[in-house]
Design an enzyme around this catalytic site. Sequence first.
Site, PDB file in Angstrom:
ATOM      1  N   HIS A 269       0.828  -1.209   0.000  1.00 46.41           N
ATOM      2  CA  HIS A 269       0.000   0.000   0.000  1.00 46.41           C
ATOM      3  C   HIS A 269       0.866   1.265   0.000  1.00 46.41           C
ATOM      4  O   HIS A 269       0.721   2.135  -0.860  1.00 46.41           O
ATOM      5  CB  HIS A 269      -0.923  -0.027   1.226  1.00 46.41           C
ATOM      6  CG  HIS A 269      -1.866   1.136   1.317  1.00 46.41           C
ATOM      7  ND1 HIS A 269      -3.160   1.075   0.859  1.00 46.41           N
ATOM      8  CD2 HIS A 269      -1.702   2.384   1.796  1.00 46.41           C
ATOM      9  CE1 HIS A 269      -3.750   2.250   1.057  1.00 46.41           C
ATOM     10  NE2 HIS A 269      -2.883   3.064   1.632  1.00 46.41           N
ATOM     11  N   GLU A 270       1.779   1.338   0.949  1.00 48.87           N
ATOM     12  CA  GLU A 270       2.593   2.558   1.066  1.00 48.87           C
ATOM     13  C   GLU A 270       3.538   2.709  -0.132  1.00 48.87           C
ATOM     14  O   GLU A 270       3.832   3.828  -0.545  1.00 48.87           O
ATOM     15  CB  GLU A 270       3.372   2.571   2.388  1.00 48.87           C
ATOM     16  CG  GLU A 270       2.501   2.497   3.659  1.00 48.87           C
ATOM     17  CD  GLU A 270       1.396   3.551   3.748  1.00 48.87           C
ATOM     18  OE1 GLU A 270       1.588   4.671   3.241  1.00 48.87           O
ATOM     19  OE2 GLU A 270       0.324   3.243   4.321  1.00 48.87           O
ATOM     20  N   HIS A 273       1.702   4.651  -2.694  1.00 46.52           N
ATOM     21  CA  HIS A 273       1.767   6.098  -2.426  1.00 46.52           C
ATOM     22  C   HIS A 273       3.146   6.643  -2.811  1.00 46.52           C
ATOM     23  O   HIS A 273       3.273   7.700  -3.422  1.00 46.52           O
ATOM     24  CB  HIS A 273       1.548   6.372  -0.930  1.00 46.52           C
ATOM     25  CG  HIS A 273       0.118   6.268  -0.490  1.00 46.52           C
ATOM     26  ND1 HIS A 273      -0.905   6.974  -1.080  1.00 46.52           N
ATOM     27  CD2 HIS A 273      -0.462   5.560   0.518  1.00 46.52           C
ATOM     28  CE1 HIS A 273      -2.046   6.695  -0.464  1.00 46.52           C
ATOM     29  NE2 HIS A 273      -1.807   5.838   0.508  1.00 46.52           N
ATOM     30  N   GLU A 299      -5.217   7.357  -2.950  1.00 45.77           N
ATOM     31  CA  GLU A 299      -5.684   6.056  -2.462  1.00 45.77           C
ATOM     32  C   GLU A 299      -5.912   5.093  -3.622  1.00 45.77           C
ATOM     33  O   GLU A 299      -5.777   3.885  -3.465  1.00 45.77           O
ATOM     34  CB  GLU A 299      -6.969   6.207  -1.653  1.00 45.77           C
ATOM     35  CG  GLU A 299      -6.748   6.593  -0.207  1.00 45.77           C
ATOM     36  CD  GLU A 299      -5.802   5.664   0.559  1.00 45.77           C
ATOM     37  OE1 GLU A 299      -6.074   4.456   0.617  1.00 45.77           O
ATOM     38  OE2 GLU A 299      -4.793   6.153   1.091  1.00 45.77           O
TER      39      GLU A 299
HETATM   40 ZN   LIG Z   1      -3.247   5.173   1.964  1.00 40.24          ZN
END
Ligand SMILES: [Zn+2]
Length: 503
Positions: A269-270, A273, A299
């Site tokens: 997830h990170e 980003h 997101e």
């Molecule tokens: Zn996030």
Amino acid sequence: MDRLDVLKEGLRRAENFRAAASYINFDMSTISPENARAHEGELIAFLENEAVRERKEPSFVSALLSSLKDIDSMDEWERAMVKEAYRTYRIEKNITKEEAYSFSLQEQQAFLDWEKAKKNADFSIFSKSLQGVIENNKKRASLRELDETEKGLMKSDYDRLLDMYERGMTTEILDPLFDESKERIVSLLEKIKNSKKKIRRDFLTRKVPTEKQKEISKMLQEVLLVDTTRSLISESAHAFTDRMAYDDVRITTHYYEDQFLSNIYSIMHESGHLMFDMMQPKENHEYFITEGKTLGMHESVSRFYENRIGRSKSFISLIYPRLLEIIPETLSDVSEREFYEGVNIVEPSLIRTEADEVTYTLHIIIRYELEKKLIGGELSVEELPKAWNEMYSELLGVVPENDAEGVLQDVHWSSDFGYFPTYAIGNFYNSMYYNAMNRDFDIGEAVRSGNLERINSWMIERVFKKADRLTPSEWIFDITGRELTPCDFLDYLDEKYGEVYGL
Ligand SMILES: [Zn+2]
């Protein structure tokens, strides 16, 4: 000096203060001793105030307002810079220094009360502060100066708050999208609950030492082709990404020895980003428009790498042999298929951050409906815990035993309203562009063969490149040729989980 130079100089100074605050924030969330945090918090508030002060300098404001007049003769980057600075100007314009200070004090107090309330599982400790935060948010919303288009769009305080995080988003647009999602997800969930399929889960809580998990983090970033000369991984209570500079974007994770999947999907997830921030055009930095990416866009990318890639069959088939090498004692009696099913278990639960792909959107819809009513005055703070529990019972069929695992679980309402929906909107976006990408080439095939380069290049060109210069609706249309819809996401859930659960 030319007025664009004045503008750039002011934005550069403001950006320096922002970056300095980011470094302190990163330190505070990762390595600083407990008693150092109060001082670091003060420093951050000071630096953020300095950034606002730069943007309110009379020479800066006059350069900004006069450059608006010949915006049509500027090149694309200058135009984006002026537009972005003008938007920030209108958000900050009517908030005095005293008001900004009082908002910030209120939020600090609310955060402390929230922490204490959560620890004691007692909502009443937080309720007074929460009321204050709601008032602050309404005030902030009403102080925003709107241009003509915005006036037509934003019909309520809540719309103005939504727009802070997802530009152009309104309840009028969102309500039907969420209603449709709610209906289809609840119906899918019902089928999953009735399915006879038993997914193996014993290995999910096997102990994996932190050192081994660090090796896994490194392996995942190698697979994703993350540039580690411009980034690093640190540890914090809750995972996050922080962008300091063009060549410095950092992420954190948390190593739970008895939940090794938690780290795997935090890293995925990170890293999403991180790549969005790191692989954006350099001009975004030169023209100070890096904040043009909305939270929904962000997101969408983090969840694209976490779920659409990371929880796919082809990705599991790519990393399973590598995991087997790193943690043989955990996985040697687990088949690839069992592992794939294990990372895709669906189970209604109380805690949003632990939710699976299917139920996650329901957690968001609950928060959306409640916060919309709180800001609109249709629900009082006193009624909130009961309303929360009723919605959990209705949509997910689970009821919190106490406020800590219910209404107090998220930190967001100690400062922000209008933020939550962006998490769900991100899923809608990435399912739309996943389908567009898959029309250009076979994503599953690219992943299986470890060709993440192909995927990242498409993301850079189609998703990242214009994100800071377009509004979300222009951006998703530019990528897919279509308006925002939840259908791609909902179809994906039906198809994927239909197969996993044999529906
Ligand atoms: Zn996030």
